[in-house]
Design a protein around this motif. Sequence first.
Motif, mmCIF file in Angstrom:
data_model
loop_
_atom_site.group_PDB
_atom_site.id
_atom_site.type_symbol
_atom_site.label_atom_id
_atom_site.label_comp_id
_atom_site.label_asym_id
_atom_site.label_seq_id
_atom_site.Cartn_x
_atom_site.Cartn_y
_atom_site.Cartn_z
ATOM 1 N N ARG A 114 0.861 -1.183 0.000
ATOM 2 C CA ARG A 114 0.000 0.000 0.000
ATOM 3 C C ARG A 114 0.891 1.225 0.000
ATOM 4 O O ARG A 114 1.907 1.253 0.710
ATOM 5 C CB ARG A 114 -0.900 0.013 1.239
ATOM 6 C CG ARG A 114 -1.972 1.116 1.237
ATOM 7 C CD ARG A 114 -2.548 1.291 2.643
ATOM 8 N NE ARG A 114 -1.535 1.817 3.538
ATOM 9 C CZ ARG A 114 -1.541 1.675 4.865
ATOM 10 N NH1 ARG A 114 -2.510 1.005 5.453
ATOM 11 N NH2 ARG A 114 -0.566 2.189 5.608
ATOM 12 N N VAL A 115 0.509 2.218 -0.794
ATOM 13 C CA VAL A 115 1.243 3.484 -0.782
ATOM 14 C C VAL A 115 0.270 4.615 -0.492
ATOM 15 O O VAL A 115 -0.892 4.585 -0.917
ATOM 16 C CB VAL A 115 1.983 3.757 -2.113
ATOM 17 C CG1 VAL A 115 3.034 2.692 -2.372
ATOM 18 C CG2 VAL A 115 1.012 3.853 -3.289
ATOM 19 N N ALA A 116 0.725 5.586 0.245
ATOM 20 C CA ALA A 116 -0.077 6.787 0.502
ATOM 21 C C ALA A 116 -0.057 7.683 -0.725
ATOM 22 O O ALA A 116 0.763 7.524 -1.631
ATOM 23 C CB ALA A 116 0.482 7.535 1.715
ATOM 24 N N VAL A 117 -0.968 8.618 -0.762
ATOM 25 C CA VAL A 117 -0.979 9.656 -1.797
ATOM 26 C C VAL A 117 -0.328 10.894 -1.201
ATOM 27 O O VAL A 117 -0.789 11.421 -0.185
ATOM 28 C CB VAL A 117 -2.417 9.972 -2.264
ATOM 29 C CG1 VAL A 117 -2.416 11.135 -3.261
ATOM 30 C CG2 VAL A 117 -3.058 8.734 -2.877
ATOM 31 N N ARG A 118 0.739 11.336 -1.832
ATOM 32 C CA ARG A 118 1.430 12.526 -1.361
ATOM 33 C C ARG A 118 1.384 13.596 -2.462
ATOM 34 O O ARG A 118 0.587 13.509 -3.395
ATOM 35 C CB ARG A 118 2.860 12.169 -0.951
ATOM 36 C CG ARG A 118 2.889 11.184 0.235
ATOM 37 C CD ARG A 118 4.298 10.830 0.671
ATOM 38 N NE ARG A 118 5.008 11.985 1.186
ATOM 39 C CZ ARG A 118 5.033 12.358 2.461
ATOM 40 N NH1 ARG A 118 4.377 11.649 3.362
ATOM 41 N NH2 ARG A 118 5.699 13.417 2.850
ATOM 42 N N LEU A 119 2.220 14.612 -2.334
ATOM 43 C CA LEU A 119 2.206 15.705 -3.308
ATOM 44 C C LEU A 119 2.874 15.275 -4.604
ATOM 45 O O LEU A 119 3.641 14.307 -4.641
ATOM 46 C CB LEU A 119 2.899 16.932 -2.719
ATOM 47 C CG LEU A 119 2.274 17.492 -1.432
ATOM 48 C CD1 LEU A 119 3.055 18.704 -0.937
ATOM 49 C CD2 LEU A 119 0.799 17.857 -1.644
ATOM 50 N N ASN A 120 2.607 16.011 -5.677
ATOM 51 C CA ASN A 120 3.011 15.593 -7.013
ATOM 52 C C ASN A 120 4.505 15.348 -7.135
ATOM 53 O O ASN A 120 4.935 14.327 -7.698
ATOM 54 C CB ASN A 120 2.553 16.645 -8.028
ATOM 55 C CG ASN A 120 2.725 16.158 -9.449
ATOM 56 O OD1 ASN A 120 3.712 16.480 -10.116
ATOM 57 N ND2 ASN A 120 1.770 15.369 -9.927
ATOM 58 N N GLU A 121 5.322 16.264 -6.632
ATOM 59 C CA GLU A 121 6.772 16.107 -6.766
ATOM 60 C C GLU A 121 7.271 14.889 -5.984
ATOM 61 O O GLU A 121 8.193 14.187 -6.420
ATOM 62 C CB GLU A 121 7.495 17.376 -6.299
ATOM 63 C CG GLU A 121 7.341 18.550 -7.244
ATOM 64 C CD GLU A 121 7.793 18.216 -8.664
ATOM 65 O OE1 GLU A 121 8.904 17.643 -8.813
ATOM 66 O OE2 GLU A 121 7.048 18.494 -9.612
ATOM 67 N N GLN A 122 6.670 14.621 -4.824
ATOM 68 C CA GLN A 122 7.038 13.442 -4.052
ATOM 69 C C GLN A 122 6.600 12.174 -4.769
ATOM 70 O O GLN A 122 7.339 11.176 -4.815
ATOM 71 C CB GLN A 122 6.397 13.520 -2.667
ATOM 72 C CG GLN A 122 6.856 14.711 -1.842
ATOM 73 C CD GLN A 122 5.986 14.945 -0.623
ATOM 74 O OE1 GLN A 122 4.789 14.669 -0.634
ATOM 75 N NE2 GLN A 122 6.584 15.464 0.440
ATOM 76 N N ASN A 123 5.400 12.201 -5.337
ATOM 77 C CA ASN A 123 4.899 11.031 -6.057
ATOM 78 C C ASN A 123 5.779 10.697 -7.259
ATOM 79 O O ASN A 123 5.969 9.518 -7.590
ATOM 80 C CB ASN A 123 3.455 11.259 -6.505
ATOM 81 C CG ASN A 123 2.497 11.344 -5.336
ATOM 82 O OD1 ASN A 123 2.788 10.867 -4.244
ATOM 83 N ND2 ASN A 123 1.346 11.959 -5.556
ATOM 84 N N LYS A 124 6.319 11.713 -7.890
ATOM 85 C CA LYS A 124 7.225 11.480 -9.019
ATOM 86 C C LYS A 124 8.488 10.744 -8.561
ATOM 87 O O LYS A 124 8.998 9.874 -9.279
ATOM 88 C CB LYS A 124 7.605 12.811 -9.679
ATOM 89 C CG LYS A 124 6.488 13.434 -10.507
ATOM 90 C CD LYS A 124 6.927 14.774 -11.090
ATOM 91 C CE LYS A 124 5.815 15.396 -11.914
ATOM 92 N NZ LYS A 124 6.201 16.739 -12.439
#
Length: 366
Positions: free
Chosen positions: A345-355
């Motif tokens: 499972r992964v959390a949803v974080r901010l766009n730059e972190q998700n990249k």
Amino acid sequence: MSADNQAVSFVHGGNVHAWARERGSELAGVLDYSANINPLGLADSIREAVTKSVSQVIHYPDVQAVMLKAAISSYYQVDSEYITAGNGAVELLYVLTHTLRPKKVLIPAPAFSEYERAARAAGAGIEYAYLSPENNFAVDVSTLCSRLNGVDMVFIGNPNNPTGTLLTASQLEHLLAAASQAGIIVVVDESFMDFIPGAWEYTCRPLLKQYDNLVILHSLTKFYAIPGLRLGFALTQPALAARLHAAKDPWNVNSLAQAAGVAALADKHYQDKSRAVIHAEKNILFASLKALPGINPYLPSVNYILINIGQTGHSAARLCQTMAERNILIRDCSNYPGLSPYYIRVAVRLNEQNKILLQHLEQVLR
């Protein structure tokens, strides 16, 4: 299927302190995708409220948590006598099970492990209603209704953790009605409900006055990014709320957490921005994960995504270890009843972190 004789491993995400100890590192060096916390972080309004309240720690906290309950009552449109304030929602799980002492509980699985742990701590046996990955782990209310015989309490995560599945209040009312006839308590955990735009369709709060067998648990730590403070509440009819209040530590919610809760529930800008950002980012992250080789993510409803990695050649434990070596923590879901060793499972974080997460996942998988 009974779980009474199964060995149980209670493990949680978000253990950044263990990661730091193992590496002699600072927490600033880790990107934590294992805990489902609002990526916007601590709101300025909460930081200011906590700072202003520090001088009050020389006094005991308000036993009745009057200002906090008033804020909860106003925001969630529930009368104050229905509210029990908690040192996180999990504390109230234990207070509830130790107060009511169920003999057997029914849990759709996979689900948050503290339902089982709190029930076992109070001496209850466990029945699982296993959810099907082929059906996207959807909860079938009719199936649950057929499993009520011999059960004293049912736990439902709505949204469910880790699957992200979501039931409407009208669907849950069928379970509440069937359980009510048999004198069975239904505990609906709405700890992630704040992340959902238009949550009124899903919350069971409007059903509280109609069903005395309904208990709603709600965490404020996840949406407002204050897990280190611990803050949550339970909603029940007043008679049970009084029993829960009498059964807990009278000073269970500290002064700083009470001040944080009041400030959080008044911060509409933070609430609106959080829902907008996370709603957009979860869709982007889901689509990007689907494009990775061997990755099978399940459609998210809130700020976390369950993923089957069975076709990648990696086990969850191996992938989590490899990513931790890259200073990225993801949640190994193999200890959840009903899941194989190939779920993360992964959390949803901010766009730059998700990249960054996606870049490292792609490197590891390719």
